[in-house]
Motif scaffolding. Structure first.
Motif, PDB file in Angstrom:
ATOM      1  N   MET A 176      -6.755   2.767  -4.901  1.00  0.00           N
ATOM      2  CA  MET A 176      -6.853   2.731  -3.264  1.00  0.00           C
ATOM      3  C   MET A 176      -6.676   3.900  -2.462  1.00  0.00           C
ATOM      4  O   MET A 176      -7.368   4.208  -1.496  1.00  0.00           O
ATOM      5  N   GLY A 177      -5.737   4.710  -2.936  1.00  0.00           N
ATOM      6  CA  GLY A 177      -5.404   5.950  -2.464  1.00  0.00           C
ATOM      7  C   GLY A 177      -6.138   6.973  -2.416  1.00  0.00           C
ATOM      8  O   GLY A 177      -6.715   7.725  -1.563  1.00  0.00           O
ATOM      9  N   VAL A 178      -7.096   6.804  -3.654  1.00  0.00           N
ATOM     10  CA  VAL A 178      -8.125   8.222  -3.708  1.00  0.00           C
ATOM     11  C   VAL A 178      -9.138   7.723  -2.960  1.00  0.00           C
ATOM     12  O   VAL A 178      -9.812   8.448  -2.243  1.00  0.00           O
ATOM     13  N   ILE A 179      -9.737   6.406  -2.893  1.00  0.00           N
ATOM     14  CA  ILE A 179     -10.735   5.980  -1.948  1.00  0.00           C
ATOM     15  C   ILE A 179     -10.520   6.138  -0.469  1.00  0.00           C
ATOM     16  O   ILE A 179     -11.347   6.806   0.170  1.00  0.00           O
ATOM     17  N   PHE A 180      -9.121   5.979  -0.295  1.00  0.00           N
ATOM     18  CA  PHE A 180      -8.913   6.047   1.160  1.00  0.00           C
ATOM     19  C   PHE A 180      -8.870   7.539   1.540  1.00  0.00           C
ATOM     20  O   PHE A 180      -9.151   7.978   2.733  1.00  0.00           O
ATOM     21  N   LEU A 181      -8.588   8.438   0.632  1.00  0.00           N
ATOM     22  CA  LEU A 181      -8.451  10.002   0.900  1.00  0.00           C
ATOM     23  C   LEU A 181      -9.821  10.322   1.210  1.00  0.00           C
ATOM     24  O   LEU A 181     -10.123  11.252   2.031  1.00  0.00           O
ATOM     25  N   ALA A 182     -10.903   9.734   0.364  1.00  0.00           N
ATOM     26  CA  ALA A 182     -12.186  10.071   0.571  1.00  0.00           C
ATOM     27  C   ALA A 182     -12.593   9.963   1.846  1.00  0.00           C
ATOM     28  O   ALA A 182     -13.355  10.405   2.548  1.00  0.00           O
ATOM     29  N   LEU A 183     -12.452   8.647   2.170  1.00  0.00           N
ATOM     30  CA  LEU A 183     -12.656   8.119   3.707  1.00  0.00           C
ATOM     31  C   LEU A 183     -11.969   9.194   4.676  1.00  0.00           C
ATOM     32  O   LEU A 183     -12.751   9.218   5.768  1.00  0.00           O
ATOM     33  N   LEU A 184     -10.854   9.435   4.606  1.00  0.00           N
ATOM     34  CA  LEU A 184     -10.246  10.261   5.415  1.00  0.00           C
ATOM     35  C   LEU A 184     -10.788  11.717   5.605  1.00  0.00           C
ATOM     36  O   LEU A 184     -10.903  12.223   6.702  1.00  0.00           O
ATOM     37  N   THR A 185     -11.400  12.117   4.507  1.00  0.00           N
ATOM     38  CA  THR A 185     -11.940  13.591   4.400  1.00  0.00           C
ATOM     39  C   THR A 185     -13.263  13.733   5.151  1.00  0.00           C
ATOM     40  O   THR A 185     -13.428  14.545   5.973  1.00  0.00           O
TER      41      THR A 185
ATOM     42  N   THR B  32       0.791  -0.959  -0.039  1.00  0.00           N
ATOM     43  CA  THR B  32      -0.167   0.099   0.013  1.00  0.00           C
ATOM     44  C   THR B  32       0.704   1.221   0.017  1.00  0.00           C
ATOM     45  O   THR B  32       0.268   2.342   0.200  1.00  0.00           O
ATOM     46  N   SER B  33       2.278   1.194  -0.133  1.00  0.00           N
ATOM     47  CA  SER B  33       2.911   2.486  -0.304  1.00  0.00           C
ATOM     48  C   SER B  33       2.631   3.430  -1.184  1.00  0.00           C
ATOM     49  O   SER B  33       2.787   4.582  -0.765  1.00  0.00           O
ATOM     50  N   VAL B  34       2.305   3.024  -2.532  1.00  0.00           N
ATOM     51  CA  VAL B  34       1.940   3.956  -3.350  1.00  0.00           C
ATOM     52  C   VAL B  34       0.564   4.691  -3.048  1.00  0.00           C
ATOM     53  O   VAL B  34       0.527   5.686  -3.064  1.00  0.00           O
ATOM     54  N   ALA B  35      -0.143   3.770  -2.451  1.00  0.00           N
ATOM     55  CA  ALA B  35      -1.690   4.212  -2.200  1.00  0.00           C
ATOM     56  C   ALA B  35      -1.397   5.395  -1.151  1.00  0.00           C
ATOM     57  O   ALA B  35      -2.189   6.531  -1.285  1.00  0.00           O
ATOM     58  N   ASP B  36      -0.251   5.198  -0.079  1.00  0.00           N
ATOM     59  CA  ASP B  36      -0.373   6.126   0.837  1.00  0.00           C
ATOM     60  C   ASP B  36       0.102   7.429   0.181  1.00  0.00           C
ATOM     61  O   ASP B  36      -0.153   8.516   0.757  1.00  0.00           O
ATOM     62  N   THR B  37       0.994   7.392  -0.786  1.00  0.00           N
ATOM     63  CA  THR B  37       1.580   8.641  -1.441  1.00  0.00           C
ATOM     64  C   THR B  37       0.501   9.392  -2.086  1.00  0.00           C
ATOM     65  O   THR B  37       0.406  10.681  -1.779  1.00  0.00           O
TER      66      THR B  37
ATOM     67  N   ASP C 152      -6.072   8.422  10.138  1.00  0.00           N
ATOM     68  CA  ASP C 152      -4.981   8.577   9.059  1.00  0.00           C
ATOM     69  C   ASP C 152      -4.114   7.653   9.534  1.00  0.00           C
ATOM     70  O   ASP C 152      -3.116   7.114   8.786  1.00  0.00           O
ATOM     71  N   GLY C 153      -4.023   7.201  10.813  1.00  0.00           N
ATOM     72  CA  GLY C 153      -3.039   5.970  11.115  1.00  0.00           C
ATOM     73  C   GLY C 153      -3.436   4.959  10.695  1.00  0.00           C
ATOM     74  O   GLY C 153      -2.765   3.709  10.994  1.00  0.00           O
ATOM     75  N   ASP C 154      -4.770   4.600  10.311  1.00  0.00           N
ATOM     76  CA  ASP C 154      -5.261   3.160  10.237  1.00  0.00           C
ATOM     77  C   ASP C 154      -4.536   3.124   8.514  1.00  0.00           C
ATOM     78  O   ASP C 154      -4.247   3.371   7.633  1.00  0.00           O
ATOM     79  N   GLY C 155      -4.840   1.551   8.371  1.00  0.00           N
ATOM     80  CA  GLY C 155      -4.229   0.674   7.323  1.00  0.00           C
ATOM     81  C   GLY C 155      -5.605   1.082   6.194  1.00  0.00           C
ATOM     82  O   GLY C 155      -6.750   1.243   6.694  1.00  0.00           O
ATOM     83  N   ILE C 156      -5.312   0.579   5.091  1.00  0.00           N
ATOM     84  CA  ILE C 156      -6.254   1.072   3.899  1.00  0.00           C
ATOM     85  C   ILE C 156      -7.311  -0.464   4.277  1.00  0.00           C
ATOM     86  O   ILE C 156      -6.730  -1.571   4.224  1.00  0.00           O
ATOM     87  N   PRO C 157      -8.687   0.051   4.196  1.00  0.00           N
ATOM     88  CA  PRO C 157      -9.589  -1.250   4.437  1.00  0.00           C
ATOM     89  C   PRO C 157      -9.577  -2.462   3.465  1.00  0.00           C
ATOM     90  O   PRO C 157      -9.075  -2.019   2.362  1.00  0.00           O
ATOM     91  N   LEU C 158      -9.529  -3.366   3.793  1.00  0.00           N
ATOM     92  CA  LEU C 158      -9.672  -4.890   2.942  1.00  0.00           C
ATOM     93  C   LEU C 158     -10.619  -4.734   1.629  1.00  0.00           C
ATOM     94  O   LEU C 158     -10.276  -5.150   0.672  1.00  0.00           O
ATOM     95  N   TRP C 159     -11.921  -3.856   2.184  1.00  0.00           N
ATOM     96  CA  TRP C 159     -12.709  -3.929   0.806  1.00  0.00           C
ATOM     97  C   TRP C 159     -12.424  -2.967  -0.020  1.00  0.00           C
ATOM     98  O   TRP C 159     -12.509  -3.126  -1.281  1.00  0.00           O
TER      99      TRP C 159
END
Length: 337
Positions: free
Chosen positions: A200-209, A59-64, A215-222
């Motif tokens: 994954m990074g874009v969806i995670f960004l929307a969830l964080l928003t 998930t390193s690229v997703a985090d970026t 922010d400290g969580d990992g990207i959800p499995l779904w």
């Protein structure tokens, strides 16, 4: 309203992932198909499976993408709402440019289209673009990866030609056709590792928003599974227009050159994702590697006119996707903000 926007962002992100799959399917399999190492349908199926597996390897690229491109002020409800609109507009910009370049058969970068979309929409929304991170994680790898791909492919191909200089052509060609099955699979794995993570990074960004993830969580499995599935389905749908450009128009490849180009590209993708956490373009990497192995025949063997058109598409991708995203943001801003 926020719930509806998040659902729309997730749907569009998976739509982008799907277009990324059929837009970039050629990256992994064009060389194998053009050298007849694999049939088109078998190559697409293999690429789809390896894309799915690669998407789940990190998930390193997703985090970026989620944390290092645009900084959003979501301390207020209005700020969170505007941030979601930015992400939505960014996806429209990326999908729009993907479809334009796919229509004309030009292998542009879906990665840079998404990043350009985020930058353009972020600027239109008056949010902070992390220019230092964009330069370090996007611009430098964008310049370095094609140069490395070309140079490594050229050097390795020279070594292969010397090593097999006295080998019988028939058995050697058959051997490299078999080897291409492995190198194409490795390339597809790297494509999933790089490109599915951006969604994954874009969806995670929307969830964080909207505070649906910390922010400290990992990207959800779904999120991982849905992004992996979308890019795999898109890959299996195929990208025949771009496949013709990569597999035939740049240079007529033989199995040995196809194997070297795919192997070098896979290594560059793994190093950039695992080592540098940089979202590089699989398109740029494989295209430059194809040019590198082609140049070992003679420089004139590479159709540099086609290469020039591809390079123009590369240069235009970030500003064009940014422009589409900014225009989309202003339209959405009028109706939704």
């Amino acid at each position: 309203m926020e719930v509806a926007l998040v659902i729309l962002v997730v749907a569009l992100a998976l739509g982008f992932d799907y277009t990324n799959g059929f837009h970039d399917a050629a990256n992994a399999i064009a060389t194998s198909v053009s050298t007849r190492a694999l049939t088109p349908r078998a190559a697409l199926l293999m690429a789809a499976v390896m894309n799915f597996i690669g998407a789940l390897l990190g998930t390193s690229v997703a985090d970026t993408i989620a944390r290092n491109i645009v900084t959003f002020d979501t301390s207020s409800g209005e700020g969170a709402h505007a941030a979601l609109v930015v992400v939505l507009a960014a996806l429209v910009g990326a999908i729009g440019w993907n479809l334009v370049t796919w229509w004309f058969g030009m292998p542009s970068s879906s990665s840079h289209a998404l990043i350009g979309g985020l930058v353009g929409a972020g600027l239109a929304g008056s949010f902070i673009v992390q220019w230092g991170s964009v330069f370090e994680k996007v611009v430098i790898p964008m310049i370095v990866s094609p140069v490395v791909g070309f140079s490594l492919a050229f050097g390795l191909m020279i070594g292969v030609l010397w090593l097999f200089r006295n080998a019988r052509p028939g058995p050697t060609t058959r051997g490299f056709r078999l080897a291409q099955t492995v190198s194409a699979a490795a390339m597809a794995l790297g494509h999933g590792l790089q490109d599915a993570q951006k969604t994954m990074g874009v969806i995670f960004l929307a969830l964080l928003t909207v505070g649906w993830a910390n922010d400290g969580d990992g990207i959800p499995l779904w999120v991982k599974l849905s992004a992996a599935a979308a890019i795999s389905l898109g890959t299996y749908a195929g990208g025949w227009r771009i496949m013709r450009t990569l597999g035939r128009k740049i240079i007529d490849l033989d199995p040995a050159r196809g194997f070297v180009a795919e192997s070098v590209s896979a290594v560059v993708l793994y190093v950039m994702a695992m080592g540098l956490h940089a979202p590089v373009s699989t398109t740029q990497t494989i295209t430059s590697a194809i040019m590198g192995v082609g140049a070992t025949k003679r420089l004139s063997a590479v159709r540099w006119g086609v290469a020039k058109n591809i390079a123009i598409a590369w240069v235009l991708t970030i500003p064009m996707a940014a422009g589409i995203a900014a225009l989309t943001f202003w339209i959405l801003h009028f109706f939704l903000l």
